[in-house]
Design a protein around this motif. Structure first.
Motif, mmCIF file in Angstrom:
data_model
loop_
_atom_site.group_PDB
_atom_site.id
_atom_site.type_symbol
_atom_site.label_atom_id
_atom_site.label_comp_id
_atom_site.label_asym_id
_atom_site.label_seq_id
_atom_site.Cartn_x
_atom_site.Cartn_y
_atom_site.Cartn_z
ATOM 1 N N LYS A 26 -68.314 -21.431 9.798
ATOM 2 C CA LYS A 26 -67.903 -22.318 8.845
ATOM 3 C C LYS A 26 -67.619 -21.786 7.254
ATOM 4 C CE LYS A 26 -67.357 -27.143 7.885
ATOM 5 N NZ LYS A 26 -67.646 -28.026 8.834
ATOM 6 N N ARG A 82 -56.524 -21.895 11.744
ATOM 7 C CA ARG A 82 -57.733 -21.871 13.054
ATOM 8 C C ARG A 82 -58.702 -21.084 13.500
ATOM 9 N NH1 ARG A 82 -53.835 -21.773 16.534
ATOM 10 N NH2 ARG A 82 -54.568 -19.946 17.756
ATOM 11 N N ARG A 122 -58.452 -20.568 22.013
ATOM 12 C CA ARG A 122 -58.241 -21.551 22.814
ATOM 13 C C ARG A 122 -58.157 -20.976 24.279
ATOM 14 N NH1 ARG A 122 -52.193 -23.560 19.838
ATOM 15 N NH2 ARG A 122 -53.414 -24.606 17.844
ATOM 16 N N HIS A 123 -58.775 -21.096 25.193
ATOM 17 C CA HIS A 123 -58.902 -20.654 26.305
ATOM 18 C C HIS A 123 -58.413 -21.198 27.582
ATOM 19 C CE1 HIS A 123 -63.093 -18.883 24.456
ATOM 20 N NE2 HIS A 123 -63.059 -19.874 24.419
ATOM 21 N N PRO A 132 -59.933 -14.467 21.249
ATOM 22 C CA PRO A 132 -60.573 -13.105 20.084
ATOM 23 C C PRO A 132 -60.830 -11.935 20.535
ATOM 24 C CG PRO A 132 -62.156 -14.266 22.150
ATOM 25 C CD PRO A 132 -61.219 -15.226 22.231
ATOM 26 N N TYR A 162 -57.356 -16.187 14.241
ATOM 27 C CA TYR A 162 -56.288 -16.743 15.500
ATOM 28 C C TYR A 162 -54.882 -17.066 14.681
ATOM 29 C CZ TYR A 162 -61.211 -16.922 17.942
ATOM 30 O OH TYR A 162 -62.611 -16.545 18.877
ATOM 31 N N LYS A 214 -60.768 -21.437 15.981
ATOM 32 C CA LYS A 214 -61.473 -21.457 16.925
ATOM 33 C C LYS A 214 -60.192 -20.771 18.116
ATOM 34 C CE LYS A 214 -64.839 -25.246 16.158
ATOM 35 N NZ LYS A 214 -65.756 -26.451 16.835
ATOM 36 N N PRO A 220 -69.104 -17.145 17.035
ATOM 37 C CA PRO A 220 -67.611 -17.866 16.662
ATOM 38 C C PRO A 220 -67.545 -17.320 15.605
ATOM 39 C CG PRO A 220 -69.542 -19.047 17.017
ATOM 40 C CD PRO A 220 -69.659 -17.544 17.805
#
Length: 209
Positions: A32, A45, A49-50, A124, A118, A47, A29
């Protein structure tokens, strides 16, 4: 090898066959960033989105598989304690620390690319295309279970030879291979999860050569 549709798409985007291509992804990931960096970048964003099916499979795994794993682990622990063979955590059997995959400077090129990662695609996964004079990062806009089969990817970043180069070693163990994207300002980003053994081997050999 990547699907023929993928190669046709790459040829269409570059105007020629790429020297090498490989599907890859972030090894973990996105870290931060500091609050001020996040504010300056806007509502980015950080993260992915799966696909919805992954959440279903994950729920099934935790409801069905995890309880059996916990029971088995408890049974093994009780057996070791009963026989006096329980081992404390040591330097040899402790979990290895995860190595960072970017240099940590959010103001330089690698950090800025991560902040936009993203925004180009919810996945990813990226396909890296090598042309004669540039490195191209492309992504599929959709949320697919198998993004490496996508033939609708588009190039979102073109990095000329003076902007970035790829550093890698040939012959890395399959499943663990990584390569580093190093920018002209000294910042760097590592990518792993290389998909397609033949594509990965050819890509690493091309870069290392």
């Amino acid at each position: 090898m990547a699907k023929r549709e993928v190669h046709r798409r790459a040829r269409s985007l570059l105007g020629d066959d790429p020297r090498a291509l490989v599907w890859c992804e972030l090894p973990g990931p996105i870290p931060k960033p500091p609050a001020e960096v996040r504010r300056a970048a806007g509502k980015v964003r950080l993260k992915g989105r799966h696909h919805w099916l992954l959440y279903v499979l994950g729920a099934v795994f935790f409801v069905v598989v995890v309880p059996f794993m916990l029971l088995d682990s408890l049974d093994q622990l009780l057996k070791r304690r009963a026989t006096g063979r329980a081992r404390p955590a040591t330097a040899d059997n402790a979990p290895a620390a995860r190595a960072p995959f970017f240099d940590g400077d959010w103001d330089r090129a690698a950090g800025q690319l991560l902040l936009r990662w993203y925004g180009y695609s919810p996945s990813p996964r990226r396909i890296v295309l090598l042309s004669r004079d540039a490195v191209h990062l492309a992504a599929s806009p959709g949320r697919r279970l198998l993004p490496t089969r996508a033939a609708d990817f588009t190039v979102h970043s073109r990095l000329d030879a003076g902007e970035a180069r790829i550093e890698a070693e040939a012959g890395q163990p399959r499943g663990f291979a990584r390569f580093r994207l190093r920018f002209a300002d000294g910042s760097w980003l590592e990518l792993g999860g290389l998909a397609g053994p033949e594509d990965a081997d050819h890509f690493l050999a091309t870069v290392a050569g």
